[in-house]
Design a protein around this motif. Structure first.
Motif, PDB file in Angstrom:
ATOM      1  N   PHE A   1       0.863  -1.023   0.172  1.00 49.94           N
ATOM      2  CA  PHE A   1      -0.030   0.126   0.057  1.00 49.94           C
ATOM      3  C   PHE A   1       0.855   1.148  -0.202  1.00 49.94           C
ATOM      4  O   PHE A   1       1.671   1.391   0.963  1.00 49.94           O
ATOM      5  CB  PHE A   1      -0.815   0.003   1.201  1.00 49.94           C
ATOM      6  CG  PHE A   1      -1.966  -1.379   1.199  1.00 49.94           C
ATOM      7  CD1 PHE A   1      -3.101  -1.269   0.841  1.00 49.94           C
ATOM      8  CD2 PHE A   1      -1.544  -2.455   1.754  1.00 49.94           C
ATOM      9  CE1 PHE A   1      -4.062  -2.220   0.688  1.00 49.94           C
ATOM     10  CE2 PHE A   1      -2.460  -3.240   1.876  1.00 49.94           C
ATOM     11  CZ  PHE A   1      -3.472  -3.473   1.174  1.00 49.94           C
ATOM     12  N   ASN A   2       0.713   2.145  -1.049  1.00 50.49           N
ATOM     13  CA  ASN A   2       1.455   3.396  -1.082  1.00 50.49           C
ATOM     14  C   ASN A   2       0.418   4.543  -0.770  1.00 50.49           C
ATOM     15  O   ASN A   2      -0.299   5.084  -1.466  1.00 50.49           O
ATOM     16  CB  ASN A   2       1.906   3.791  -2.445  1.00 50.49           C
ATOM     17  CG  ASN A   2       2.311   5.072  -2.735  1.00 50.49           C
ATOM     18  OD1 ASN A   2       2.761   5.458  -1.764  1.00 50.49           O
ATOM     19  ND2 ASN A   2       2.415   5.344  -4.032  1.00 50.49           N
ATOM     20  N   ASN A   3       0.621   4.715   0.759  1.00 49.81           N
ATOM     21  CA  ASN A   3      -0.349   5.524   1.189  1.00 49.81           C
ATOM     22  C   ASN A   3       0.443   6.925   1.068  1.00 49.81           C
ATOM     23  O   ASN A   3       0.708   7.565   2.080  1.00 49.81           O
ATOM     24  CB  ASN A   3      -0.494   5.595   2.843  1.00 49.81           C
ATOM     25  CG  ASN A   3      -1.678   6.292   3.308  1.00 49.81           C
ATOM     26  OD1 ASN A   3      -2.088   7.290   2.749  1.00 49.81           O
ATOM     27  ND2 ASN A   3      -2.221   5.494   4.642  1.00 49.81           N
ATOM     28  N   ALA A   4      -0.097   7.785  -0.213  1.00 46.22           N
ATOM     29  CA  ALA A   4       0.797   9.029  -0.466  1.00 46.22           C
ATOM     30  C   ALA A   4       0.239  10.179   0.198  1.00 46.22           C
ATOM     31  O   ALA A   4       0.882  11.101   0.870  1.00 46.22           O
ATOM     32  CB  ALA A   4       0.463   9.248  -1.891  1.00 46.22           C
ATOM     33  N   HIS A   5      -1.014  10.019   1.079  1.00 41.38           N
ATOM     34  CA  HIS A   5      -1.602  11.244   1.735  1.00 41.38           C
ATOM     35  C   HIS A   5      -0.728  11.380   3.039  1.00 41.38           C
ATOM     36  O   HIS A   5      -0.628  12.257   3.447  1.00 41.38           O
ATOM     37  CB  HIS A   5      -3.034  10.673   2.351  1.00 41.38           C
ATOM     38  CG  HIS A   5      -4.123  10.740   0.937  1.00 41.38           C
ATOM     39  ND1 HIS A   5      -3.836  12.022   0.091  1.00 41.38           N
ATOM     40  CD2 HIS A   5      -5.168  10.124   0.591  1.00 41.38           C
ATOM     41  CE1 HIS A   5      -5.095  11.791  -0.769  1.00 41.38           C
ATOM     42  NE2 HIS A   5      -5.496  10.741  -0.611  1.00 41.38           N
ATOM     43  N   ARG A   6      -0.320  10.031   3.570  1.00 41.79           N
ATOM     44  CA  ARG A   6       0.505  10.318   4.754  1.00 41.79           C
ATOM     45  C   ARG A   6       2.034   9.917   4.581  1.00 41.79           C
ATOM     46  O   ARG A   6       2.766  10.059   5.379  1.00 41.79           O
ATOM     47  CB  ARG A   6      -0.104   9.003   5.881  1.00 41.79           C
ATOM     48  CG  ARG A   6      -1.443   9.035   6.089  1.00 41.79           C
ATOM     49  CD  ARG A   6      -1.758   7.894   7.070  1.00 41.79           C
ATOM     50  NE  ARG A   6      -1.250   7.618   8.106  1.00 41.79           N
ATOM     51  CZ  ARG A   6      -1.473   7.774   9.242  1.00 41.79           C
ATOM     52  NH1 ARG A   6      -2.782   8.290   9.385  1.00 41.79           N
ATOM     53  NH2 ARG A   6      -0.951   7.648  10.408  1.00 41.79           N
ATOM     54  N   GLY A   7       2.352   9.735   3.368  1.00 43.20           N
ATOM     55  CA  GLY A   7       3.849   9.568   2.974  1.00 43.20           C
ATOM     56  C   GLY A   7       4.326   8.390   3.627  1.00 43.20           C
ATOM     57  O   GLY A   7       5.498   8.285   4.011  1.00 43.20           O
ATOM     58  N   GLU A   8       3.495   6.942   3.617  1.00 38.65           N
ATOM     59  CA  GLU A   8       3.633   5.867   4.299  1.00 38.65           C
ATOM     60  C   GLU A   8       3.616   4.841   3.368  1.00 38.65           C
ATOM     61  O   GLU A   8       2.641   4.970   2.487  1.00 38.65           O
ATOM     62  CB  GLU A   8       3.192   5.752   5.479  1.00 38.65           C
ATOM     63  CG  GLU A   8       3.516   6.859   6.560  1.00 38.65           C
ATOM     64  CD  GLU A   8       2.461   6.797   7.823  1.00 38.65           C
ATOM     65  OE1 GLU A   8       2.422   7.491   8.731  1.00 38.65           O
ATOM     66  OE2 GLU A   8       1.350   6.139   7.586  1.00 38.65           O
ATOM     67  N   TRP A   9       4.184   3.700   3.538  1.00 33.24           N
ATOM     68  CA  TRP A   9       4.117   2.404   2.742  1.00 33.24           C
ATOM     69  C   TRP A   9       4.073   1.247   3.891  1.00 33.24           C
ATOM     70  O   TRP A   9       4.660   1.363   4.781  1.00 33.24           O
ATOM     71  CB  TRP A   9       5.344   2.137   2.017  1.00 33.24           C
ATOM     72  CG  TRP A   9       5.786   3.088   0.942  1.00 33.24           C
ATOM     73  CD1 TRP A   9       6.119   4.410   1.044  1.00 33.24           C
ATOM     74  CD2 TRP A   9       5.456   2.857  -0.612  1.00 33.24           C
ATOM     75  NE1 TRP A   9       6.298   5.078  -0.250  1.00 33.24           N
ATOM     76  CE2 TRP A   9       5.965   4.090  -1.377  1.00 33.24           C
ATOM     77  CE3 TRP A   9       5.227   1.630  -1.222  1.00 33.24           C
ATOM     78  CZ2 TRP A   9       5.975   4.040  -2.661  1.00 33.24           C
ATOM     79  CZ3 TRP A   9       5.128   1.744  -2.586  1.00 33.24           C
ATOM     80  CH2 TRP A   9       5.516   3.185  -3.163  1.00 33.24           C
ATOM     81  N   TYR A  10       3.105   0.461   3.367  1.00 36.63           N
ATOM     82  CA  TYR A  10       2.754  -0.772   4.070  1.00 36.63           C
ATOM     83  C   TYR A  10       2.706  -2.107   3.210  1.00 36.63           C
ATOM     84  O   TYR A  10       2.698  -1.906   2.131  1.00 36.63           O
ATOM     85  CB  TYR A  10       1.250  -0.480   5.046  1.00 36.63           C
ATOM     86  CG  TYR A  10       1.200   0.754   5.473  1.00 36.63           C
ATOM     87  CD1 TYR A  10       1.880   1.006   6.599  1.00 36.63           C
ATOM     88  CD2 TYR A  10       0.583   1.656   4.809  1.00 36.63           C
ATOM     89  CE1 TYR A  10       1.479   2.347   7.382  1.00 36.63           C
ATOM     90  CE2 TYR A  10       0.464   2.849   5.409  1.00 36.63           C
ATOM     91  CZ  TYR A  10       1.151   3.185   6.559  1.00 36.63           C
ATOM     92  OH  TYR A  10       0.478   4.400   7.246  1.00 36.63           O
ATOM     93  N   CYS A  11       3.027  -3.271   4.006  1.00 28.66           N
ATOM     94  CA  CYS A  11       2.725  -4.257   3.258  1.00 28.66           C
ATOM     95  C   CYS A  11       1.926  -5.550   4.184  1.00 28.66           C
ATOM     96  O   CYS A  11       2.587  -5.686   5.376  1.00 28.66           O
ATOM     97  CB  CYS A  11       4.092  -4.730   2.886  1.00 28.66           C
ATOM     98  SG  CYS A  11       4.090  -6.508   1.953  1.00 28.66           S
ATOM     99  N   THR A  12       0.878  -6.173   3.699  1.00 28.79           N
ATOM    100  CA  THR A  12       0.468  -7.011   4.345  1.00 28.79           C
ATOM    101  C   THR A  12       0.222  -8.436   3.565  1.00 28.79           C
ATOM    102  O   THR A  12       0.437  -8.183   2.297  1.00 28.79           O
ATOM    103  CB  THR A  12      -1.131  -6.603   4.942  1.00 28.79           C
ATOM    104  OG1 THR A  12      -1.858  -6.509   3.755  1.00 28.79           O
ATOM    105  CG2 THR A  12      -0.852  -5.304   5.500  1.00 28.79           C
ATOM    106  N   GLN A  13      -0.380  -9.394   4.011  1.00 29.50           N
ATOM    107  CA  GLN A  13      -0.804 -10.508   3.351  1.00 29.50           C
ATOM    108  C   GLN A  13      -2.106  -9.884   2.328  1.00 29.50           C
ATOM    109  O   GLN A  13      -2.792  -9.047   2.764  1.00 29.50           O
ATOM    110  CB  GLN A  13      -1.706 -11.526   4.165  1.00 29.50           C
ATOM    111  CG  GLN A  13      -2.725 -11.065   4.961  1.00 29.50           C
ATOM    112  CD  GLN A  13      -3.041 -12.409   5.989  1.00 29.50           C
ATOM    113  OE1 GLN A  13      -2.195 -12.502   7.176  1.00 29.50           O
ATOM    114  NE2 GLN A  13      -4.303 -12.623   6.173  1.00 29.50           N
ATOM    115  N   ASN A  14      -2.175 -10.377   1.241  1.00 32.74           N
ATOM    116  CA  ASN A  14      -3.604 -10.102   0.270  1.00 32.74           C
ATOM    117  C   ASN A  14      -4.515 -10.945   0.556  1.00 32.74           C
ATOM    118  O   ASN A  14      -5.938 -10.379   0.163  1.00 32.74           O
ATOM    119  CB  ASN A  14      -3.065 -10.218  -1.059  1.00 32.74           C
ATOM    120  CG  ASN A  14      -3.838  -9.399  -2.113  1.00 32.74           C
ATOM    121  OD1 ASN A  14      -4.485  -8.492  -1.892  1.00 32.74           O
ATOM    122  ND2 ASN A  14      -4.224 -10.074  -3.144  1.00 32.74           N
TER     123      ASN A  14
END
Length: 283
Positions: free
Chosen positions: A153-166
């Motif tokens: 997940f490229n959360n550009a609103h917060r300037g953060e990146w995440y990775c989870t199981q799909n």
């Protein structure tokens, strides 16, 4: 030119006369038949513009490698996992359809990882899964790691990146990368697109229940998106697509599972009734 619910006769009386004399009827003939207002000419020009500028948008996507890459199943791989590998298809009245999801509480629902931190003792390494331009802003994108589907997940609103199981643990559907990202009381979240279960992108816990996602750290090095992952074999043992495939359980196949009730012939029914009457007379 008529008011709402205005009748034809009063409306007609307000129309101007024809250019060459005559009443409102002549004016209508000039507008409709002779196109005195140029309405038909304008419509013809618009239609010709559509014809002249028409192009097949999907054909252009197929021909353009950059745009076509946006429609890959996985950002970091050209491999595809067919639908049959993710959910069993059953035959019903001669047509294939996905098997029904089991009811909540049944096997293959409300999936739980073996422990809160199943990879705590695993040796991990940073794996490049693509470049920043591969991941559209403020949405999730699926990646493939061995046989395991993960979501970045490229959360550009917060300037953060995440990775989870799909895989959403509720019904074991591989759809979280298609979920809507947002926030819950200030914390970043993803909502499953199927049943709107809400999960934290930071630690994977469910805001509206007791389910949990497995999450993985993400960092950006230059333009490279890096995810810290255990060995492929370890991740596949827990999150492998093949092991989480939804199979037929309490689904009822009307044609295949219907109870076959033997039908007695009319002759046997008549014989049986006659026997019952004879028994009654003897007694």
């Amino acid at each position: 030119t008529a008011d709402k619910l205005e009748r034809t006769a009063p409306w007609q009386m307000k129309l101007p006369g024809g250019k060459n004399g005559g009443g409102p009827i002549e004016h209508l003939k000039e507008v409709i038949i002779e196109d005195s207002l140029g309405i038909c000419d304008e419509l013809d020009r618009r239609m010709q513009h559509l014809v002249d500028t028409y192009h097949d948008e999907w054909a252009e996507v197929v021909k353009d490698p950059v745009r076509r890459a946006k429609f890959k199943q996985f950002v970091n791989s050209d491999e595809n996992i067919p639908r049959e590998k993710m959910i069993e298809f059953i035959d019903q009245r001669g047509q294939l359809r996905p098997t029904d999801w089991p009811a909540d509480g049944q096997p293959q629902t409300n999936w739980q990882a073996p422990s809160d931190d199943v990879f705590a003792r695993s040796e991990k390494s940073w794996v490049k899964v693509g470049t920043t331009s591969d991941f559209d802003p403020n949405v999730g994108s699926p990646i493939l790691y061995g046989d395991s589907q993960l979501a970045v997940f490229n959360n550009a609103h917060r300037g953060e990146w995440y990775c989870t199981q799909n895989m959403c643990p509720h019904k074991q559907a591989f759809v979280l990368s298609q979920g809507i990202i947002g926030s819950f009381e200030g914390a970043p979240k993803v909502a499953c697109p199927l049943h709107k279960k809400q999960f934290s992108l930071e630690d994977g816990h469910q805001f509206d229940g007791d389910l949990k996602l497995i999450t993985f750290p993400v960092k950006i090095e230059g333009d490279d998106v890096m995810v810290e992952l255990p060995a492929v074999e370890e991740v596949d043992a827990i999150l492998g697509t093949n092991g989480l495939r939804v199979t037929k359980s309490d689904c009822i196949d009307i044609t295949g599972d219907a109870l076959k009730v033997p039908v007695r012939s009319s002759v046997s029914l008549v014989t049986e009734e006659a026997g019952m009457r004879n028994t009654t007379l003897v007694h």
